[in-house]
Design a protein around this motif. Sequence first.
Motif, PDB file in Angstrom:
ATOM      1  N   LYS A  35      -9.461  10.224   7.827  1.00  0.00           N
ATOM      2  CA  LYS A  35      -9.516  11.563   7.609  1.00  0.00           C
ATOM      3  C   LYS A  35     -10.810  12.146   6.977  1.00  0.00           C
ATOM      4  N   SER A  71      -2.951   7.075   7.750  1.00  0.00           N
ATOM      5  CA  SER A  71      -2.407   7.101   6.108  1.00  0.00           C
ATOM      6  C   SER A  71      -3.083   6.381   5.272  1.00  0.00           C
ATOM      7  N   VAL A  72      -3.095   6.987   3.877  1.00  0.00           N
ATOM      8  CA  VAL A  72      -3.932   6.174   2.810  1.00  0.00           C
ATOM      9  C   VAL A  72      -3.513   4.938   2.642  1.00  0.00           C
ATOM     10  N   PHE A  73      -2.080   4.587   3.003  1.00  0.00           N
ATOM     11  CA  PHE A  73      -1.686   3.359   2.282  1.00  0.00           C
ATOM     12  C   PHE A  73      -1.774   2.370   3.517  1.00  0.00           C
ATOM     13  N   SER A  99       7.322  -5.303   4.113  1.00  0.00           N
ATOM     14  CA  SER A  99       7.558  -4.239   3.364  1.00  0.00           C
ATOM     15  C   SER A  99       8.674  -4.913   2.111  1.00  0.00           C
ATOM     16  N   TYR A 129      -0.144  -5.712  -3.250  1.00  0.00           N
ATOM     17  CA  TYR A 129      -1.211  -5.739  -2.112  1.00  0.00           C
ATOM     18  C   TYR A 129      -2.539  -6.852  -2.894  1.00  0.00           C
ATOM     19  N   ALA A 130      -2.639  -6.735  -4.299  1.00  0.00           N
ATOM     20  CA  ALA A 130      -3.647  -7.290  -4.707  1.00  0.00           C
ATOM     21  C   ALA A 130      -3.311  -8.911  -4.635  1.00  0.00           C
TER      22      ALA A 130
ATOM     23  N   LEU B   6      -9.051  -9.687 -12.087  1.00  0.00           N
ATOM     24  CA  LEU B   6      -7.854  -8.678 -12.051  1.00  0.00           C
ATOM     25  C   LEU B   6      -7.436  -7.992 -13.121  1.00  0.00           C
ATOM     26  N   ARG B   9      -9.295  -5.023 -13.504  1.00  0.00           N
ATOM     27  CA  ARG B   9      -8.861  -3.827 -12.776  1.00  0.00           C
ATOM     28  C   ARG B   9      -7.631  -2.784 -13.296  1.00  0.00           C
ATOM     29  N   HIS B 365       0.195   0.479  -5.608  1.00  0.00           N
ATOM     30  CA  HIS B 365      -0.844   0.931  -4.775  1.00  0.00           C
ATOM     31  C   HIS B 365      -1.704   1.642  -5.340  1.00  0.00           C
ATOM     32  N   GLN B 367      -3.881   3.841  -4.235  1.00  0.00           N
ATOM     33  CA  GLN B 367      -3.999   5.150  -3.475  1.00  0.00           C
ATOM     34  C   GLN B 367      -2.703   6.053  -3.868  1.00  0.00           C
ATOM     35  N   GLU B 372      -3.759  12.685  -2.612  1.00  0.00           N
ATOM     36  CA  GLU B 372      -3.515  12.050  -0.921  1.00  0.00           C
ATOM     37  C   GLU B 372      -2.224  11.490  -1.024  1.00  0.00           C
ATOM     38  N   GLY B 373      -2.082  10.247  -1.959  1.00  0.00           N
ATOM     39  CA  GLY B 373      -0.932   9.682  -1.823  1.00  0.00           C
ATOM     40  C   GLY B 373       0.203  10.090  -2.220  1.00  0.00           C
ATOM     41  N   GLU B 376       1.540  12.523   0.667  1.00  0.00           N
ATOM     42  CA  GLU B 376       2.197  11.755   1.798  1.00  0.00           C
ATOM     43  C   GLU B 376       3.479  11.148   1.437  1.00  0.00           C
ATOM     44  N   SER B 394       7.684  -0.328  -1.421  1.00  0.00           N
ATOM     45  CA  SER B 394       6.867  -1.226  -1.038  1.00  0.00           C
ATOM     46  C   SER B 394       5.529  -0.903  -1.128  1.00  0.00           C
ATOM     47  N   LEU B 395       5.263   0.276  -2.193  1.00  0.00           N
ATOM     48  CA  LEU B 395       3.908   0.902  -2.599  1.00  0.00           C
ATOM     49  C   LEU B 395       3.300   0.078  -3.804  1.00  0.00           C
TER      50      LEU B 395
END
Lengths: 229, 395
Positions: A35, A71-73, A99, A129-130, B6, B9, B365, B367, B372-373, B376, B394-395
């Motif tokens: 986007k 998607s941002v994800f 997931s 994710y990390a 890590l 962060r 996550h 984001q 924005e996230g 969504e 799952s985020l």
Amino acid sequence: MAASISGLLKPWTPRVFLVRWSRYNPYYLEPEVRKEAYSKPEAELSAEEKEQRELKALRPIKAATNGVTSSVFSDPVLSKFVNMMMMDGNKILANEIISKTLENIKRKQVEKYHKAPEGKKEEIECNPYAIFHQALENCKPVVGLASIQKGGKFYQVPIPLSDDRRRHLAMKWIITECRENKHRRTLMYEKLSQELLAASVREGNVIKKKLEMHKMAEANRAYAHYRWT
Amino acid sequence: MALQRLSFRLRQTVTHVRSLHTSGCGQQQAAVVVESEPEPLSVFRTQENDPACQSEKHMGQYYALPSPHIRTLFPHGLPGRFEQQLKTFNEACMMVRKPSLEVISYLKKTDFSKPSLRYLFYGLAGSGKTMSLCHTVHFCYTQGWLVLHIPDAHIWMKNCKELMPSSYNESRFDQPLQASEWLRNFRITNEPFLSKIKTKQRYVWTKREFTEEGSLLGQLVDQGISRVKSSSDVVGAVLKELRLQSGQPESDFRMAVAVDGVNALWGRSTIKKKDKSPVEPDELTLVYNLKKLLTKDWTGGAILTTLSQTGSLYTPKFAYLPQELLGKRGFDSMDPFIPVSVPNYSEKEFESCYLYLIDRHWLQHPQSRTEEGKKEIIFLSNRNPSMMDRICASL
């Protein structure tokens, strides 16, 4: 090469419209899904970007595959992992497994986080994710082996690997390990989450496989010059 | 070395979260940090842990359920995902929402000499009906009522491993496993009442076993748990005793009957008899006795029920209204009842849930913590509580 061919070709659309094929006329442009690329005002664009925009108004564009989202994800590395895990085209199942894996990893880490004393809380990594990216990094081999024929015999020669090849090997090892070396009753996402957590701290069977590969490469160091005839 | 990067962060995300909280309260970041620290907690959390004292100004906020209450009150009653959540976060926090506050306010004003009222929570799948029921049941428990909680009426209608013909009435069927499990949970929840209430009738179980008139309810329940064969009849006896005694002036207890998935009692079942014909709900002893309790014959308490499509058999997927799920017979038996609609999260409630998940370090996550996230997540889940939970998992 594609640029020269597209220079020779005149603008044309085929009679049979290609929508979901993966081989396109090099005349077609790649779709832009992000986007942010469209929300930039005119003034901020550099000369090439302005050119690109004008080209997009004239040339046909390839159809976007089902895997890319705005998607941002979305994560390209994770999408590649999902594609590799998919069997018989069942992407829904592969996505669900991934997931559930991420949720499982997060649950274990957040539980540890909430039970840990104040001083230890900062060291616990809760972001699944990390952890996934870290585990993948730890599983990537530095050198690989190629089977090169010299004088009638095949030798395992250590060679440098490209980034894509390293990533592919790491993902393939993780998936084969989780498919084969698990108890009949353990579910895939449970085994995957255990392996990823172990790999992110450099333990587990996949790291062992990577180290074995490194040892073989070190052992066959004498044949390294076979790379060039 | 990777671990240091890590943790760096992580530290960045922690400070980012703190600034999000203070900006959410409308305070400048330049303000003294010490003053603003207790404030962010009050946007989505409240210290008022007693459901009786909660009011409209606590709407959308999370209150903590005390853990001894959970162990006694909900040995089986909470939804599976909520149980997982309370194990992960090490605390049980429930949101105060309008439907349960409404029913609690009605319960506070009930006249216990009149026949008991029936409340029905209805709404879309995953909108929080079971959680509202649990909140109201928690209120009843803190007020010292006797709680009769059937966590899911659908499990009595499907996957029955043992079906026995009833000893009391030849045409009915017993379910010993489900009945004994329910009696065990009933005993855990209502320990203090078991030694106070006395039976008014003599019950004969077999040639040699009988329960005398005037014996304690605890003995009746123990009889049902130890002799699994007659447990369904014991359940029937317990329900009858409680129904007869609840409105009387000499008994000083109030009864709350909470049934989740009440539409199962008038639906179809997948249990089959020996000759492969399906069993009607009225042919099951447990269901038959429970239906007697759902009538308006008795006084001195309230009946709280929920509709549920998720576990129901042979109902269309998108049906959620009482008329559709209860069917004609069910609606006529439940009529008149007080329907309470449980909608999806409002904007304030969604905001509160989002902040709670960030506070508990569940939204990891990077984001997901941006605007924005958030947009969504709202788009994908349509503010439905269970969909939001599944997406944020799952985020």
